[in-house]
Write a protein that holds these residues in place. Structure first.
Motif, PDB file in Angstrom:
ATOM      1  N   LYS A 298       1.294  -1.122   0.449  1.00 44.83           N
ATOM      2  CA  LYS A 298      -0.504  -0.057   0.039  1.00 44.83           C
ATOM      3  C   LYS A 298       0.898   1.233  -0.133  1.00 44.83           C
ATOM      4  N   GLU A 299       2.193   0.547   0.888  1.00 44.00           N
ATOM      5  CA  GLU A 299       3.440   2.658   1.161  1.00 44.00           C
ATOM      6  C   GLU A 299       3.785   2.837  -0.153  1.00 44.00           C
ATOM      7  N   LEU A 300       3.880   1.708  -1.242  1.00 47.98           N
ATOM      8  CA  LEU A 300       4.760   1.481  -2.544  1.00 47.98           C
ATOM      9  C   LEU A 300       3.501   2.537  -3.707  1.00 47.98           C
ATOM     10  N   LYS A 301       2.368   1.744  -3.545  1.00 52.55           N
ATOM     11  CA  LYS A 301       0.966   2.712  -4.015  1.00 52.55           C
ATOM     12  C   LYS A 301       1.460   4.007  -4.492  1.00 52.55           C
ATOM     13  N   LYS A 302       1.371   4.368  -3.092  1.00 47.85           N
ATOM     14  CA  LYS A 302       0.660   5.072  -2.880  1.00 47.85           C
ATOM     15  C   LYS A 302       1.952   6.513  -3.290  1.00 47.85           C
ATOM     16  N   GLN A 303       3.604   6.063  -2.748  1.00 42.64           N
ATOM     17  CA  GLN A 303       4.460   6.824  -3.048  1.00 42.64           C
ATOM     18  C   GLN A 303       4.616   6.387  -5.006  1.00 42.64           C
ATOM     19  N   TYR A 304       4.308   5.650  -5.567  1.00 40.09           N
ATOM     20  CA  TYR A 304       4.226   6.071  -7.090  1.00 40.09           C
ATOM     21  C   TYR A 304       3.493   6.314  -7.475  1.00 40.09           C
ATOM     22  N   LYS A 305       2.434   6.474  -7.147  1.00 43.34           N
ATOM     23  CA  LYS A 305       0.714   7.324  -7.105  1.00 43.34           C
ATOM     24  C   LYS A 305      -0.290   5.899  -8.851  1.00 43.34           C
ATOM     25  N   VAL A 306      -0.166   4.668  -8.338  1.00 40.32           N
ATOM     26  CA  VAL A 306      -0.424   3.468  -8.320  1.00 40.32           C
ATOM     27  C   VAL A 306      -1.517   3.690  -8.731  1.00 40.32           C
ATOM     28  N   ARG A 307      -2.619   3.519  -9.088  1.00 40.67           N
ATOM     29  CA  ARG A 307      -4.427   3.392  -8.712  1.00 40.67           C
ATOM     30  C   ARG A 307      -4.697   1.665  -9.253  1.00 40.67           C
ATOM     31  N   SER A 308      -4.274   1.571 -10.020  1.00 45.03           N
ATOM     32  CA  SER A 308      -3.955  -0.497 -10.471  1.00 45.03           C
ATOM     33  C   SER A 308      -3.135  -0.934 -10.557  1.00 45.03           C
ATOM     34  N   GLN A 309      -3.846  -2.217 -10.435  1.00 42.10           N
ATOM     35  CA  GLN A 309      -2.444  -3.022 -10.856  1.00 42.10           C
ATOM     36  C   GLN A 309      -2.099  -3.266 -11.889  1.00 42.10           C
ATOM     37  N   SER A 310      -1.847  -4.451 -12.166  1.00 42.72           N
ATOM     38  CA  SER A 310      -1.038  -4.576 -13.388  1.00 42.72           C
ATOM     39  C   SER A 310      -0.069  -2.873 -14.366  1.00 42.72           C
ATOM     40  N   VAL A 311      -0.066  -2.440 -13.508  1.00 39.59           N
ATOM     41  CA  VAL A 311       1.299  -1.287 -13.775  1.00 39.59           C
ATOM     42  C   VAL A 311       2.643  -2.138 -13.701  1.00 39.59           C
ATOM     43  N   LEU A 312       3.094  -1.244 -14.799  1.00 36.74           N
ATOM     44  CA  LEU A 312       4.895  -1.872 -14.378  1.00 36.74           C
ATOM     45  C   LEU A 312       5.682  -0.052 -14.703  1.00 36.74           C
ATOM     46  N   ILE A 313       6.362   0.184 -13.834  1.00 40.29           N
ATOM     47  CA  ILE A 313       7.133   1.015 -13.929  1.00 40.29           C
ATOM     48  C   ILE A 313       8.428   0.898 -13.919  1.00 40.29           C
ATOM     49  N   VAL A 314       9.759   1.753 -14.703  1.00 39.54           N
ATOM     50  CA  VAL A 314      10.803   1.311 -15.204  1.00 39.54           C
ATOM     51  C   VAL A 314      11.547   2.301 -15.042  1.00 39.54           C
ATOM     52  N   PHE A 315      12.411   1.602 -14.284  1.00 41.11           N
ATOM     53  CA  PHE A 315      13.735   3.470 -13.021  1.00 41.11           C
ATOM     54  C   PHE A 315      15.304   2.767 -13.974  1.00 41.11           C
ATOM     55  N   LYS A 316      15.775   4.093 -13.918  1.00 41.99           N
ATOM     56  CA  LYS A 316      17.411   4.115 -14.214  1.00 41.99           C
ATOM     57  C   LYS A 316      18.228   4.755 -13.098  1.00 41.99           C
TER      58      LYS A 316
ATOM     59  N   ASP B 146       1.128  -6.426 -24.429  1.00 36.85           N
ATOM     60  CA  ASP B 146       1.715  -6.657 -25.997  1.00 36.85           C
ATOM     61  C   ASP B 146       3.825  -6.507 -25.218  1.00 36.85           C
ATOM     62  N   ILE B 147       3.923  -7.664 -25.694  1.00 39.92           N
ATOM     63  CA  ILE B 147       5.247  -7.795 -25.755  1.00 39.92           C
ATOM     64  C   ILE B 147       6.537  -6.989 -26.377  1.00 39.92           C
ATOM     65  N   GLU B 148       5.529  -6.420 -26.880  1.00 35.88           N
ATOM     66  CA  GLU B 148       6.673  -5.561 -27.699  1.00 35.88           C
ATOM     67  C   GLU B 148       6.895  -3.974 -26.842  1.00 35.88           C
ATOM     68  N   LYS B 149       5.345  -4.064 -26.505  1.00 35.02           N
ATOM     69  CA  LYS B 149       5.424  -2.183 -25.949  1.00 35.02           C
ATOM     70  C   LYS B 149       6.628  -2.723 -24.714  1.00 35.02           C
ATOM     71  N   ILE B 150       6.881  -4.259 -23.530  1.00 36.03           N
ATOM     72  CA  ILE B 150       7.177  -4.032 -22.451  1.00 36.03           C
ATOM     73  C   ILE B 150       8.300  -3.885 -22.432  1.00 36.03           C
ATOM     74  N   ARG B 151       8.928  -4.401 -23.490  1.00 39.97           N
ATOM     75  CA  ARG B 151      10.287  -4.551 -24.224  1.00 39.97           C
ATOM     76  C   ARG B 151      10.426  -2.771 -24.188  1.00 39.97           C
ATOM     77  N   THR B 152       9.707  -2.354 -24.741  1.00 40.13           N
ATOM     78  CA  THR B 152      10.494  -0.529 -25.473  1.00 40.13           C
ATOM     79  C   THR B 152      10.649  -0.031 -23.716  1.00 40.13           C
ATOM     80  N   ALA B 153       9.286  -0.398 -23.118  1.00 39.75           N
ATOM     81  CA  ALA B 153       9.280  -0.056 -21.062  1.00 39.75           C
ATOM     82  C   ALA B 153      10.601  -0.422 -20.681  1.00 39.75           C
ATOM     83  N   LEU B 154      10.703  -1.524 -21.061  1.00 35.11           N
ATOM     84  CA  LEU B 154      12.245  -1.607 -19.978  1.00 35.11           C
ATOM     85  C   LEU B 154      13.437  -1.507 -20.522  1.00 35.11           C
ATOM     86  N   GLN B 155      13.719  -1.657 -21.846  1.00 38.08           N
ATOM     87  CA  GLN B 155      15.184  -0.803 -22.578  1.00 38.08           C
ATOM     88  C   GLN B 155      14.899   1.045 -23.002  1.00 38.08           C
TER      89      GLN B 155
END
Length: 130
Positions: free
Chosen positions: A87-105, A118-127
């Motif tokens: 719950k605190e992590l969701k609040k910290q990153y303003k996640v309001r629903s499941q199935s959210v992927l956040i990528v950090f550097k 979509d695997i291509e969109k997931i790949r692009t997000a990770l990259q």
């Protein structure tokens, strides 16, 4: 004797190749605050996937992430956060629903996907974090 030495060298080369490919592959593990903090402090690419066991979209995303595990060039860690418990992590990153992927550097957010399978969109997000 020559055949034995050749087999030993071939086995060593195969093991080295496997270790090298694993070192440059997507690593998926359960979320811990320590793992996220360490990756961010070190400036490494890391992603957090907010996953719920009851979520069919999350399960499809999980399959896509697992398919990307052996892909060379995706040298980063994906931390699987329990949507119902973090719950605190969701609040910290303003996640309001499941199935959210956040990528950090490091600590900087580079990409965010919500409900995308979509695997291509997931790949692009990770990259984006590399």
């Amino acid at each position: 004797m020559k055949l034995t030495n050749r087999l030993i060298r071939l086995t060593a080369l195969t093991a080295f190749s496997l270790l090298t490919s694993l070192a440059h592959a997507l690593d998926i593990q359960p979320y811990t605050a320590a793992a996220l903090g360490a990756a961010q402090q070190a400036g490494k690419p890391v992603a957090v996937h907010f996953h719920a066991e009851w979520c069919s979209t999350c399960k499809t995303q999980e399959k896509a992430l697992n398919a990307l595990k052996a892909e060379k060039g995706l040298d980063m860690t994906v931390l699987i956060a329990n949507y119902d418990e973090e719950k605190e992590l969701k609040k910290q990153y303003k996640v309001r629903s499941q199935s959210v992927l956040i990528v950090f550097k490091g600590e900087q957010e580079k990409a965010r996907l919500a409900g995308d399978t979509d695997i291509e969109k997931i790949r692009t997000a990770l990259q984006a974090g590399l």
